[in-house]
Write a protein that holds these residues in place. Structure first.
Motif, PDB file in Angstrom:
ATOM      1  N   GLN A   1       0.956  -8.566 -10.710  1.00 16.24           N
ATOM      2  CA  GLN A   1       0.535  -8.412  -9.322  1.00 16.24           C
ATOM      3  C   GLN A   1       1.763  -8.270  -8.420  1.00 16.24           C
ATOM      4  OE1 GLN A   1      -2.680  -8.218  -8.347  1.00 16.24           O
ATOM      5  NE2 GLN A   1      -3.315  -8.447 -10.492  1.00 16.24           N
ATOM      6  N   PRO A   2       1.580  -7.721  -7.214  1.00 12.21           N
ATOM      7  CA  PRO A   2       2.710  -7.727  -6.273  1.00 12.21           C
ATOM      8  C   PRO A   2       3.072  -9.159  -5.901  1.00 12.21           C
ATOM      9  CG  PRO A   2       0.911  -6.314  -5.485  1.00 12.21           C
ATOM     10  CD  PRO A   2       0.370  -7.106  -6.633  1.00 12.21           C
ATOM     11  N   SER A   3       4.289  -9.331  -5.465  1.00 11.18           N
ATOM     12  CA  SER A   3       4.699 -10.622  -4.920  1.00 11.18           C
ATOM     13  C   SER A   3       3.991 -10.863  -3.588  1.00 11.18           C
ATOM     14  CB  SER A   3       6.210 -10.625  -4.697  1.00 11.18           C
ATOM     15  OG  SER A   3       6.624 -11.743  -3.945  1.00 11.18           O
ATOM     16  N   TRP A   4       3.860 -12.132  -3.231  1.00 13.66           N
ATOM     17  CA  TRP A   4       3.486 -12.449  -1.863  1.00 13.66           C
ATOM     18  C   TRP A   4       4.726 -12.325  -0.978  1.00 13.66           C
ATOM     19  CZ3 TRP A   4       1.269 -14.803  -6.057  1.00 13.66           C
ATOM     20  CH2 TRP A   4      -0.131 -14.695  -6.135  1.00 13.66           C
TER      21      TRP A   4
ATOM     22  N   SER B   1       3.909  -3.934  -9.314  1.00 10.08           N
ATOM     23  CA  SER B   1       3.836  -5.364  -9.603  1.00 10.08           C
ATOM     24  C   SER B   1       5.220  -6.004  -9.595  1.00 10.08           C
ATOM     25  CB  SER B   1       3.196  -5.577 -10.976  1.00 10.08           C
ATOM     26  OG  SER B   1       4.071  -5.119 -11.999  1.00 10.08           O
ATOM     27  N   ALA B   2       5.208  -7.332  -9.622  1.00 13.30           N
ATOM     28  CA  ALA B   2       6.468  -8.070  -9.737  1.00 13.30           C
ATOM     29  C   ALA B   2       7.190  -7.695 -11.030  1.00 13.30           C
ATOM     30  CB  ALA B   2       6.203  -9.567  -9.675  1.00 13.30           C
ATOM     31  N   TRP B   3       6.426  -7.437 -12.103  1.00 15.32           N
ATOM     32  CA  TRP B   3       7.054  -7.042 -13.359  1.00 15.32           C
ATOM     33  C   TRP B   3       7.708  -5.673 -13.233  1.00 15.32           C
ATOM     34  CZ3 TRP B   3       8.921  -9.174 -17.451  1.00 15.32           C
ATOM     35  CH2 TRP B   3       9.223  -8.400 -18.587  1.00 15.32           C
ATOM     36  N   ASP B   4       7.074  -4.743 -12.522  1.00 19.58           N
ATOM     37  CA  ASP B   4       7.697  -3.444 -12.291  1.00 19.58           C
ATOM     38  C   ASP B   4       9.054  -3.608 -11.610  1.00 19.58           C
ATOM     39  OD1 ASP B   4       5.501  -2.033 -13.330  1.00 19.58           O
ATOM     40  OD2 ASP B   4       4.494  -1.999 -11.380  1.00 19.58           O
ATOM     41  N   ALA B   5       9.147  -4.554 -10.688  1.00 24.36           N
ATOM     42  CA  ALA B   5      10.382  -4.761  -9.936  1.00 24.36           C
ATOM     43  C   ALA B   5      11.432  -5.532 -10.722  1.00 24.36           C
ATOM     44  CB  ALA B   5      10.077  -5.496  -8.629  1.00 24.36           C
TER      45      ALA B   5
ATOM     46  N   GLU C   1       0.806  -1.220   0.000  1.00 28.08           N
ATOM     47  CA  GLU C   1       0.000   0.000   0.000  1.00 28.08           C
ATOM     48  C   GLU C   1       0.841   1.274   0.000  1.00 28.08           C
ATOM     49  OE1 GLU C   1      -4.084  -1.672   2.044  1.00 28.08           O
ATOM     50  OE2 GLU C   1      -2.669  -0.580   3.322  1.00 28.08           O
ATOM     51  N   PHE C   2       2.168   1.084   0.001  1.00 29.13           N
ATOM     52  CA  PHE C   2       3.070   2.236  -0.033  1.00 29.13           C
ATOM     53  C   PHE C   2       4.082   2.116  -1.174  1.00 29.13           C
ATOM     54  CE2 PHE C   2       1.267   1.978   4.143  1.00 29.13           C
ATOM     55  CZ  PHE C   2       0.956   3.297   4.436  1.00 29.13           C
ATOM     56  N   GLY C   3       3.768   1.287  -2.174  1.00 28.06           N
ATOM     57  CA  GLY C   3       4.578   1.231  -3.371  1.00 28.06           C
ATOM     58  C   GLY C   3       5.568   0.091  -3.441  1.00 28.06           C
ATOM     59  N   VAL C   4       5.610  -0.766  -2.425  1.00 29.89           N
ATOM     60  CA  VAL C   4       6.493  -1.930  -2.450  1.00 29.89           C
ATOM     61  C   VAL C   4       5.830  -3.026  -3.283  1.00 29.89           C
ATOM     62  CG1 VAL C   4       7.575  -3.726  -1.035  1.00 29.89           C
ATOM     63  CG2 VAL C   4       7.496  -1.356  -0.212  1.00 29.89           C
ATOM     64  N   PRO C   5       6.540  -3.660  -4.200  1.00 31.72           N
ATOM     65  CA  PRO C   5       5.921  -4.699  -5.043  1.00 31.72           C
ATOM     66  C   PRO C   5       5.816  -6.039  -4.323  1.00 31.72           C
ATOM     67  CG  PRO C   5       8.203  -4.430  -5.664  1.00 31.72           C
ATOM     68  CD  PRO C   5       7.932  -3.389  -4.602  1.00 31.72           C
TER      69      PRO C   5
ATOM     70  N   GLY D   1       6.869 -21.220  -2.111  1.00 32.52           N
ATOM     71  CA  GLY D   1       7.065 -20.052  -2.943  1.00 32.52           C
ATOM     72  C   GLY D   1       7.094 -18.773  -2.142  1.00 32.52           C
ATOM     73  N   PRO D   2       7.038 -17.637  -2.870  1.00 34.64           N
ATOM     74  CA  PRO D   2       6.723 -17.560  -4.290  1.00 34.64           C
ATOM     75  C   PRO D   2       7.901 -17.938  -5.191  1.00 34.64           C
ATOM     76  CG  PRO D   2       7.082 -15.367  -3.398  1.00 34.64           C
ATOM     77  CD  PRO D   2       7.130 -16.292  -2.234  1.00 34.64           C
ATOM     78  N   PHE D   3       7.560 -18.639  -6.285  1.00 35.71           N
ATOM     79  CA  PHE D   3       8.516 -18.986  -7.322  1.00 35.71           C
ATOM     80  C   PHE D   3       8.384 -17.996  -8.488  1.00 35.71           C
ATOM     81  CE2 PHE D   3       7.771 -22.987  -5.098  1.00 35.71           C
ATOM     82  CZ  PHE D   3       9.069 -23.458  -4.931  1.00 35.71           C
ATOM     83  N   HIS D   4       9.432 -17.914  -9.286  1.00 40.16           N
ATOM     84  CA  HIS D   4       9.417 -17.085 -10.485  1.00 40.16           C
ATOM     85  C   HIS D   4       8.446 -17.674 -11.501  1.00 40.16           C
ATOM     86  CE1 HIS D   4      11.047 -15.030 -14.077  1.00 40.16           C
ATOM     87  NE2 HIS D   4      11.485 -14.118 -13.222  1.00 40.16           N
TER      88      HIS D   4
END
Length: 408
Positions: free
Chosen positions: A277-280, A211-215, A167-171, A291-294
């Motif tokens: 989506q963000p990572s768990w 998201s995970a892709w952003d990271a 909620e503060f920008g961390v993926p 996981g989470p796995f790639h």
């Protein structure tokens, strides 16, 4: 103006990197873990004390940081959290919490706070520290702060809030409890969330989750490092699970084969990242199928784990991938620490320049690729297909029944 921080239970430096990005200097860091201290020394020139905080005097900490009593601007730290962790609760049915000897880390944090008298303090811990009806950890800290004020004449305030890093920008979806106070009695106001799920963000006038892709989108995807290959009995099943899903895909309520019962495994069993989506939550000590796995059906590299924790680029990690994951998984996302550090500067030191956006939040990438194709279930797993009972509910599973029978 560069401010001075004393860092306890520093680990690999998740809190410190965030405070660094907000203009704080770690005057001294302390941790018991040799690998964590070695990593800190490799990556920063901060004075590092390696040892058990209960055996290190506050005078020694001040000397190492070149500080006098009352001179530090903030004390930061995340005392080890096992007595309050949710995983500990599920493993045993309950947790010993303050009766656990490991809860002594809270006492030591308060001892150093009283002795060093910084202008502010920040204490981070797992969500379990403040579970409803189980908040004795928070109350213990609250009483400790009151005793410090009575003993020293300080007026430390006490504000506590659970925050979700996403909620503060961390993926990454990662919930932690923060306790923050100011020595002069002013009350810290926690920042409002800035990000929300994509389907809620427009209505709430917030940015959508990173998201995970952003990271990870600029990092190579198909790494051939043998240390990243999934091993164990479930390795060949992972490619048959879509991005963003876990073993629940292969239950009677999922879209795959009925190989497992509904909610009969931990959530992170065969859990796979979704690009959009963000990572768990990153686990510190995962099992072979945890996981989470790639999305490429492998474990995450240390560099990828660091990105999901919003660490600054260019860090040197331990050569052992499992050691790197342990240290990274135990850390605080640095961008969340930066958000809080900026608010502390703005509110306590009246530095309005720190209203600007945090620097460690990843930039949004313009295009997210389509999900990876899903493989068929290998024949070797099809003997599991059939009718499976769903989990009967909390406290009613096989392990709970076994514990009850032993206690009878």
């Amino acid at each position: 103006m560069q401010l001075k921080a004393i860092s306890l239970y520093s680990g690999i430096g998740g809190l410190d990197f965030g405070f660094e990005a907000a203009g704080f200097e770690t005057a001294v860091a302390l941790d018991l873990d040799g690998a964590a201290c070695a990593s800190l020394r490799l990556n920063r020139k901060w004075p590092v004390i390696e040892g058990d905080v209960s055996r290190i005097t506050s005078d020694a900490i001040l000397r190492a940081g070149g500080l006098a009593v009352g001179e530090a601007d903030i004390l930061i730290g995340g005392p080890p959290c096992q007595p309050f962790s949710k995983s500990g609760y599920w493993a045993t049915g309950d947790a010993k919490r303050l009766d656990d000897p490991r809860a002594n880390t809270l006492h030591q944090y308060l001892r150093v706070l009283q002795d060093t008298q910084p202008a502010a303090f920040l204490l981070e811990n797992v969500l379990g520290l403040a579970y409803s009806g189980k908040s004795e950890g928070v109350e213990h800290v609250r009483r400790g702060i009151a005793r410090i004020n009575a003993a020293t004449g300080s007026r430390y305030s006490f504000e506590v809030q659970a925050l979700n890093a996403a909620e503060f920008g961390v993926p990454q979806l990662r919930e932690r409890v923060f306790i923050i106070g100011f020595r002069d009695g002013r009350h810290f106001r926690f920042p409002s969330r800035t990000h929300a799920p994509a389907d809620e963000s427009v209505e709430l006038h917030l940015e959508s989750f990173r998201s995970a892709w952003d990271a990870l989108g600029d990092l190579p995807s198909n790494l051939n490092d043998p240390a990243l290959q999934m091993t164990g009995k479930w390795a060949e099943l992972l490619p048959s699970i879509p991005e963003g899903s876990n073993y629940l895909w292969h239950t009677p309520r999922g879209g795959g084969q009925p190989l497992f019962g509904w909610r009969t495994r931990f959530w992170n069993f065969l859990l796979k990242l979704a690009k959009d989506q963000p990572s768990w939550t990153i686990q510190a000590q995962p099992g072979p199928a945890t996981g989470p796995f790639h999305w490429s059906n492998r474990r995450l590299s240390a560099a990828e784990l660091g990105r999901l924790q919003t660490f600054p680029d260019g860090l040197i990690y331990p050569e052992s991938r499992s050691e790197a994951q342990r240290l990274i998984g135990n850390a605080v996302p640095s961008a969340l620490a930066e958000v809080l550090a900026r608010e502390i500067r703005r509110q306590l030191f009246r530095e309005e320049a720190y209203r600007s956006a945090p620097t460690l939040i990843p930039q949004r990438r313009a295009a997210c690729p389509r999900p990876e194709p899903v493989a068929s279930v290998p024949q070797k797993y099809m003997f599991l297909a059939g009718d499976h009972q769903a989990h009967p509910g909390t406290g009613k599973g096989r392990r709970a029944a076994t514990r009850l029978s032993r206690a009878a």
